[in-house]
Each structure stands twice: as C-alpha cells, then as structure tokens.
Design an enzyme around this catalytic site. Structure first.
Site, PDB file in Angstrom:
ATOM      1  N   GLY A   1      -4.184   4.986  -0.981  1.00 59.90           N
ATOM      2  CA  GLY A   1      -5.190   5.396  -2.121  1.00 59.90           C
ATOM      3  C   GLY A   1      -6.717   5.484  -1.398  1.00 59.90           C
ATOM      4  O   GLY A   1      -6.766   5.036  -0.060  1.00 59.90           O
TER       5      GLY A   1
ATOM      6  N   ARG B   1       1.046   9.114  -0.594  1.00 61.89           N
ATOM      7  CA  ARG B   1       1.788   7.966  -0.518  1.00 61.89           C
ATOM      8  C   ARG B   1       3.020   8.320  -0.171  1.00 61.89           C
ATOM      9  O   ARG B   1       3.426   9.444  -0.516  1.00 61.89           O
ATOM     10  CB  ARG B   1       1.571   7.168  -1.770  1.00 61.89           C
ATOM     11  CG  ARG B   1       0.258   6.652  -2.259  1.00 61.89           C
ATOM     12  CD  ARG B   1       0.414   5.972  -3.503  1.00 61.89           C
ATOM     13  NE  ARG B   1      -0.942   5.529  -3.994  1.00 61.89           N
ATOM     14  CZ  ARG B   1      -1.438   4.449  -3.397  1.00 61.89           C
ATOM     15  NH1 ARG B   1      -0.922   3.598  -2.594  1.00 61.89           N
ATOM     16  NH2 ARG B   1      -2.597   4.032  -4.184  1.00 61.89           N
ATOM     17  N   GLY B   2       3.721   7.588   0.662  1.00 61.59           N
ATOM     18  CA  GLY B   2       5.128   7.932   1.061  1.00 61.59           C
ATOM     19  C   GLY B   2       5.156   9.011   2.093  1.00 61.59           C
ATOM     20  O   GLY B   2       4.060   9.282   2.868  1.00 61.59           O
TER      21      GLY B   2
ATOM     22  N   ASP C   1      -8.565  -3.673  -2.792  1.00 59.71           N
ATOM     23  CA  ASP C   1      -8.448  -4.974  -3.195  1.00 59.71           C
ATOM     24  C   ASP C   1      -8.783  -5.936  -2.608  1.00 59.71           C
ATOM     25  O   ASP C   1      -8.695  -7.239  -3.186  1.00 59.71           O
ATOM     26  CB  ASP C   1      -7.038  -4.874  -3.862  1.00 59.71           C
ATOM     27  CG  ASP C   1      -6.673  -3.867  -4.977  1.00 59.71           C
ATOM     28  OD1 ASP C   1      -7.496  -3.299  -5.525  1.00 59.71           O
ATOM     29  OD2 ASP C   1      -5.548  -3.569  -5.285  1.00 59.71           O
TER      30      ASP C   1
ATOM     31  N   ARG D   1      -4.386  -5.116  -8.300  1.00 64.25           N
ATOM     32  CA  ARG D   1      -2.900  -4.898  -8.304  1.00 64.25           C
ATOM     33  C   ARG D   1      -2.321  -6.231  -8.685  1.00 64.25           C
ATOM     34  O   ARG D   1      -1.462  -6.644  -9.276  1.00 64.25           O
ATOM     35  CB  ARG D   1      -2.507  -3.908  -7.562  1.00 64.25           C
ATOM     36  CG  ARG D   1      -0.695  -3.818  -7.854  1.00 64.25           C
ATOM     37  CD  ARG D   1      -0.097  -2.841  -6.809  1.00 64.25           C
ATOM     38  NE  ARG D   1      -0.735  -1.583  -6.930  1.00 64.25           N
ATOM     39  CZ  ARG D   1      -0.187  -0.597  -7.670  1.00 64.25           C
ATOM     40  NH1 ARG D   1       0.827  -0.864  -8.511  1.00 64.25           N
ATOM     41  NH2 ARG D   1      -0.859   0.717  -7.658  1.00 64.25           N
TER      42      ARG D   1
ATOM     43  N   TYR E   1     -11.396   5.292 -10.799  1.00 68.41           N
ATOM     44  CA  TYR E   1     -11.505   6.408  -9.666  1.00 68.41           C
ATOM     45  C   TYR E   1     -12.929   6.762  -9.274  1.00 68.41           C
ATOM     46  O   TYR E   1     -13.253   7.397  -8.277  1.00 68.41           O
ATOM     47  CB  TYR E   1     -10.648   7.490 -10.280  1.00 68.41           C
ATOM     48  CG  TYR E   1      -9.403   7.253 -10.273  1.00 68.41           C
ATOM     49  CD1 TYR E   1      -8.371   7.320  -9.201  1.00 68.41           C
ATOM     50  CD2 TYR E   1      -8.626   6.947 -11.583  1.00 68.41           C
ATOM     51  CE1 TYR E   1      -6.988   6.668  -9.243  1.00 68.41           C
ATOM     52  CE2 TYR E   1      -7.090   6.651 -11.605  1.00 68.41           C
ATOM     53  CZ  TYR E   1      -6.602   6.591 -10.503  1.00 68.41           C
ATOM     54  OH  TYR E   1      -5.418   6.227 -10.526  1.00 68.41           O
TER      55      TYR E   1
END
Length: 522
Positions: free
Chosen positions: A156, A219-220, A275, A320, A432
């Site tokens: 992210g 991502r991934g 985070d 999260r 965002y």
C-alpha cells in the site's frame, strides 16, 4: 555519534552461525579479524533452520548469525556476501575523497560498533541483544562503475515512498559515484512483466514533493524464481526493496535464492508500514506524517460534533492489527472522547459498554468525538454480519469489514430506536487521503537516513538485512527479526494509560473478558 574510527578495515562478519567475539589483531583487514568458533551455543530467536513464512507460503533455510561476547553480549548479525562467496576483492570507500565529507572527522563506522536493543537496564542486567550499527565502512565490496542497482516499492501507499526512492538514487550517485540505477515498475511483478525505468538524480529531483510512488506498486505477484532470474539476466547486483512485513518476507526469500545461486547481489530492505507495526525499529517512515494528517480529520470531526446538538464525530483511521495511529492522533488532538483500537476489546451494550459511555458524554458535554482503528471490533462486526474473518488479500493480509460504517449504524440504531434520543453523527474516513500525502519534514529527514544507511550497507557487502533506528541509532537488522511478529500497542503500558487519562474513557471490558495474551507489560 558514538565510537567511530577511520583506521579500521571493512566490517565483515564471519560466516559462522554462532561464534565468540575476540579482539582483532592490529591491522585486521577485510576478513574481519580473528574469530574463534564456539560450538553449539544457544541462539535466541533462531527457531528451526528450515522455517516457513506463513502469510506468503515462502520458505527460508539459512540460520541466523549469532555472535556472543562477555557479560551476556549477543550480536544478531546480518549476512555478508563473503559468507557464501570467498575471496572477494575490496576497494577504498569513495567517501574518503568526497568533498561533502571532507569536514567530517570520523565518518567510517568501527567494525565493533553495535546498537543495543535494550537500553533500560539494571546494574546486574546482562548486556543482551545487539545489532550491527549502520553507516559507511572504510572498505567497500563494489566498484562504483560495476554497480547496477534497482529499487522496487510494494504494498500500500505511504507518505515518504518517493523520498526514500530519491535518496537511494542520490546517495548512490553523490556518495559512491554509482550511475546505473533502475526502477522496477509496479511492485514485485514488475521484475518479470514490465520494463524498468532509469533513475537519475535529475529525474528524481522533485519526487519527494509528491505523494504515492513514482515507480508504481502492487500487492501479490510474487514469484521467487522469476524475480531472481530477472535480477540475474539484467546484471543487477544491488536490490533495494521498500515495503511492509509481507514485502520483507519476500525479500528474505529473494536473498536466500540469490545466496543459493552464489550471486554477488546485495539485498537491502527498507521497512514501510503506515501502521507502525514492524517490530524492533523505533518507528516506520510515514507514521509521523499519517498522525499529523489524521489529527486534521479529528479536528474536522470535532467541529462537526460541536456544531450540532448531541453531535458525534466518528473518525476511522488506519490500523489493521495495531492501533498506533489512532492512539497517537488521539493524544495529539486532545479533542477525542473515545479511542478504540484492535488491541483493546470493547463491548457495545450493557453496563460499562460503549453505548452507555456515549450517552453519558452527550448528557455532560452535548457532543462527542470517537476515533476507531480499522481493525478494532472485527469480531463484533463479523458476528453481527455473519461474515468470515478468514479472507485475505493478495499480500496475505486479513480482509477487514468496514468497522466505521458498521459502528456508525449501530450507534444510530441504538439511540433512535432504543433510547429515543436524537443524535447527529458525522462519519469521516480519511484513509486514502492520508496514504496519498507527501511526507512531512520529520519523515523526509528520517527517509534520508534510512536510504543512506541502506546504501552504505549494500556497498559494504552486507545483504539480507533491513535497516532502521533502534533506540535512536540506525542499525542493520536480520530479516527474521523484522518478520517474526508484529509491533502492537501494549495496553498495560504507560502510553495507553496516558491516552485513557486524556480521553477519560472506560476500559469497555465486560466481566468475562480478559486482556489478549499478547498484551504484557513492557
């Protein structure tokens, strides 16, 4: 700046997994001096030599490098190219002829400089775990003209990504004379599915003023063989990987595959998580910027709440698994009446519940501001919506229900239907907006230090490491320590007590609830 020396050889750790430290003989050169093997010493955090990285299904099989010394001293060292490639040549560090460093008296880090993980001790406390100190070494393992570096950003968005990219490029060029730096487009999958972007000091000059990442991210898309094949085919010998815990787990496996192939490629990680949930390091870049921007959202919620009778401003923030942004933004604001985070369970109804507290505050003050982290109350949401909590995104992160929308509706329903009380609730989700801002002044300086520390480490031949401040001193930290767990708010610690004293909120724990097992006094 601590102990430094300009007369010490290159800082190379011995290849032994566990060794006892001995003084180096005078004039010890790039082999790191005379070290004696010590048989089968216990290794903290060593675990099994063949361990799995659960969220990505990846495996690594190299043992941690643990060196021990007197009085309980333990060095959790990072790998070095010389561990698996013998007889590597070394070269004088170009910094010794760099005009920018001409006024610096002692800018090479001493071989024996380490950073303590624990600084609050008693007189009989053992010296404990240390990490190798970050910084330039007198000898380097790459000639500037031979370096082909690459930079990739994954996961992210986070304030400061462009600053880190800029400072890696400029650090390699201005400090070490490295001219060839490639940007990998679009995260890990960009190694094998997209063209690279040439990065120069001119092309990255102003990118720190913009949010996001100029390289793109995803991502991934992780495929170890394809990634390392691409690194090998392109002649890349320094890889800088910027990303969170999932990205760093992938970086650990990339390093392992490079080691197996015997490639002279340094792999350096720069930990990124908005985070602040990466362990060992003091904080992650972008966190200060996120807290600052989150406070603006709280201020807006406070204005809305105070402008209406029984006004409630509800702000959902990132977090999260860890509630650091919510906690610090709450403390910074002083306008918050209730802060809810994943580490602190809460109940809605009954004595001591959230609804009771909201009604009490509205009757006393006529308004209220609530801050909730996105991972808070997920069990309550899933139970209410009968939704599964086992779904994951492409990075292996748990997919969360929108707790902000859910709790907003629950509050409205409770007061309109059960209490017959009119409220005015305004819900703000700045997630965002926060992720997309450029980094603030504090994070810009921090990103510069991270990037330059990573460059110094790679040029000195260290590999398979991530970089970050430990008790204020930048250090090279093994990947396994970064990946072993997540940093969480300790609700039995004084910082959480400071928040409770600021908001004056109750614990919200019912009589049959207990503090989660990971919450121990720090």
């Amino acid at each position: 700046m601590g102990s430094m020396s300009t007369g010490v050889g290159a800082a190379i750790a011995p290849a032994a997994t566990t060794a006892a430290l001995k003084p180096r003989p005078p004039g010890a050169e790039a082999d790191g001096g005379d070290h004696t093997m010590k048989k089968n010493l216990p290794c903290p955090n060593s675990g099994n030599a063949f361990s799995k990285l659960p969220s990505m299904g990846l495996e690594i099989n190299s043992k941690p490098k643990i060196l021990t010394g007197d009085f309980g001293y333990t060095l959790e060292d990072v790998p070095h190219l010389s561990d698996f490639i013998p007889h590597l040549p070394t070269y004088p560090n170009p910094l010794q002829d760099n005009p920018a460093y001409s006024a610096v008296r002692q800018f090479f880090v001493d071989y024996d400089d380490t950073v303590a993980e624990m600084v609050v001790v008693h007189k009989d406390t053992v010296r404990g775990i240390h990490f190798r100190r970050a910084g330039p070494r007198q000898r380097v393992f790459f000639e500037s003209d031979d370096v082909q570096a690459c930079i990739v950003t994954c996961g992210g968005l986070c304030p400061g990504l462009n600053t880190v990219i800029r400072e890696i490029v400029c650090g390699l060029n201005y400090m070490y004379g490295v001219k060839r730096v490639l940007g990998i487009d679009g995260g890990y999958r960009g190694f094998y599915s997209k063209n690279t972007v040439s990065l120069t000091p001119k092309s990255v000059n102003d990118i720190h003023k913009r949010g996001g990442t100029v390289l793109g991210t995803s991502r991934g898309g992780y495929d170890t063989k394809k990634i390392v094949d691409s690194i090998q085919d392109r002649g890349i010998n320094q890889v800088y990987i910027i990303g969170g815990d999932g990205t760093q787990k992938g970086a650990a496996v990339i390093f392992e595959e490079i080691r197996k192939r015997g490639l002279k490629v340094a792999v350096a990680g720069i930990p990124k998580t908005i985070d602040n949930d990466i362990p060992v390091i003091d904080r992650s870049f972008g966190f200060d910027s996120a807290v600052e921007e989150a406070e603006r959202a709280i201020t807006a919620a406070h204005v809305e709440a105070t402008s209406f009778e029984n006004g409630i401003g509800l702000v959902k923030l990132m977090g999260r698994y860890s509630g650091f942004i919510a906690m610090y933004a709450t403390l910074a604001s002083r306008d918050v009446d209730c802060c809810l985070i994943p580490e602190s369970p809460f109940v809605l109804e009954g004595p001591g519940g959230l609804f009771e507290y909201i009604e009490k505050r509205l009757k006393e003050h006529g308004h209220m501001v609530i801050v909730i982290a996105e991972g808070a109350g997920q069990e309550l949401v899933s139970e209410s919506l009968r939704a599964s909590t086992a779904q994951q995104d492409a990075s292996g992160n748990k997919l969360l229900q929108d707790v902000g929308l859910w709790i907003s509706q629950r509050i409205k329903d409770h007061f309109s239907k059960q209490r017959k009380m009119t409220i005015n609730l305004k819900y703000i989700d700045p997630t965002y907006m926060i992720r997309a801002i450029p980094s603030n002044a504090s994070d810009n300086v921090y990103c510069t230090l991270l990037a330059q520390s990573a460059v110094h480490g790679a040029m000195a031949g260290y590999t398979g490491f991530t970089v970050g401040p430990v008790n204020g001193r930048h250090a090279y930290i093994p990947f396994d320590r970064i990946n072993e767990k997540q940093n969480k708010v300790v609700i039995t610690d004084r910082m959480w007590a400071r928040l409770l004293s600021s908001t004056n909120q109750p614990s919200f724990l019912s009589s049959n609830q207990t503090v989660p097992p990971h919450q121990t006094t720090s």
